[in-house]
Write a protein that holds these residues in place. Structure first.
Motif, short mmCIF file in Angstrom:
data_model
loop_
_atom_site.label_atom_id
_atom_site.label_comp_id
_atom_site.label_asym_id
_atom_site.label_seq_id
_atom_site.Cartn_x
_atom_site.Cartn_y
_atom_site.Cartn_z
N MET A 175 -0.61 28.10 -23.06
CA MET A 175 -0.32 28.21 -24.49
C MET A 175 1.09 28.77 -24.73
N GLU A 176 1.74 29.21 -23.68
CA GLU A 176 2.99 29.96 -23.82
C GLU A 176 4.07 29.21 -24.59
N GLN A 177 4.25 27.95 -24.33
CA GLN A 177 5.27 27.18 -25.04
C GLN A 177 5.00 27.15 -26.55
N ASP A 178 3.73 26.95 -26.92
CA ASP A 178 3.37 26.94 -28.34
C ASP A 178 3.56 28.31 -28.98
N ILE A 179 3.26 29.36 -28.23
CA ILE A 179 3.46 30.73 -28.72
C ILE A 179 4.95 30.98 -28.96
N GLU A 180 5.78 30.61 -27.99
CA GLU A 180 7.23 30.81 -28.13
C GLU A 180 7.78 30.08 -29.34
N LYS A 181 7.30 28.86 -29.55
CA LYS A 181 7.76 28.07 -30.69
C LYS A 181 7.44 28.79 -32.00
N LEU A 182 6.23 29.31 -32.13
CA LEU A 182 5.85 30.03 -33.35
C LEU A 182 6.63 31.33 -33.51
N LEU A 183 6.85 32.03 -32.40
CA LEU A 183 7.62 33.27 -32.47
C LEU A 183 9.06 33.00 -32.92
N GLN A 184 9.63 31.88 -32.47
CA GLN A 184 11.00 31.53 -32.87
C GLN A 184 11.06 31.19 -34.34
N GLN A 185 10.00 30.58 -34.86
CA GLN A 185 9.95 30.22 -36.28
C GLN A 185 9.69 31.45 -37.15
N ASN A 186 9.25 32.52 -36.50
CA ASN A 186 8.79 33.69 -37.22
C ASN A 186 9.40 34.97 -36.65
#
Length: 186
Positions: free
Chosen positions: A173-184
């Motif tokens: 899930m790490e890539q999806d987590i990083e994407k959301l963290l970058q957006q937020n």
């Protein structure tokens, strides 16, 4: 509606509003101490340690609804998680996550993110599917939680971004987590 509209009781017995996690990227998962997927606690804790400073929170909800794989008391569950996996993320009281007594949060999560099947390439994927077909066929109908360690990824606005079945490792899930963290950014 989003996750901030719900309250839940922590493993220590305090009721909190999930609004506490407003602006954070959150993983919500149902857990169990005596399951083939229990080692996912370790990967969840690694993700938490790596990303908590960037705004990731993990909320674990123990449930005894799947082959009674979480028989202990809240105190026993907390002790198990701490001693065996060093869990530092928020754990909640034992909770029903499917059926008539399901916590409304899990009804909401499964309405927002339907079941899309298990990863049959995972070592336990075929075993889990066969077990459910043979012993718990009622769990395969609809979008409800199918087994322990079903994970929901929540964006910084409290909306469900994705659903990951037990056959998906938290590390995947790490890539999806990083994407959301970058957006937020926190």
């Amino acid at each position: 509606m989003n996750i901030y509209d719900f309250k839940a009781r922590t493993i220590d017995g305090n009721e909190i509003s999930l609004e506490k996690y407003k602006g954070k990227v959150v993983i919500i998962t149902n857990t169990a101490s005596k399951c083939g997927f229990t080692p996912q606690y370790e990967d969840l804790q690694k993700l938490y340690e790596k990303y908590k400073g960037q705004g990731l929170e993990i909320l674990g909800f123990p449930s005894n609804q799947f082959a009674e794989q979480e028989p202990g008391s809240n105190e026993e569950i907390k002790s198990f998680c701490t001693l065996n996996y060093g869990v530092g993320f928020q754990m909640f009281s034992k909770t029903d996550v499917r059926g008539a007594g399901a916590h409304p949060l899990f009804n909401y999560l499964t309405e927002q993110a339907p079941f899309n099947g298990f990863d049959m390439n995972h070592a336990l994927g075929k075993i889990l599917k066969s077990l459910l077909e043979e012993k718990f066929p009622e769990t395969l109908h609809g979008d409800s939680i199918k087994w322990n360690f079903t994970k929901f990824l929540i964006d910084g606005e409290g909306n469900v971004s994705g659903r990951y079945e037990p056959t998906t490792s938290p590390a995947d899930m790490e890539q999806d987590i990083e994407k959301l963290l970058q957006q937020n950014p926190k």
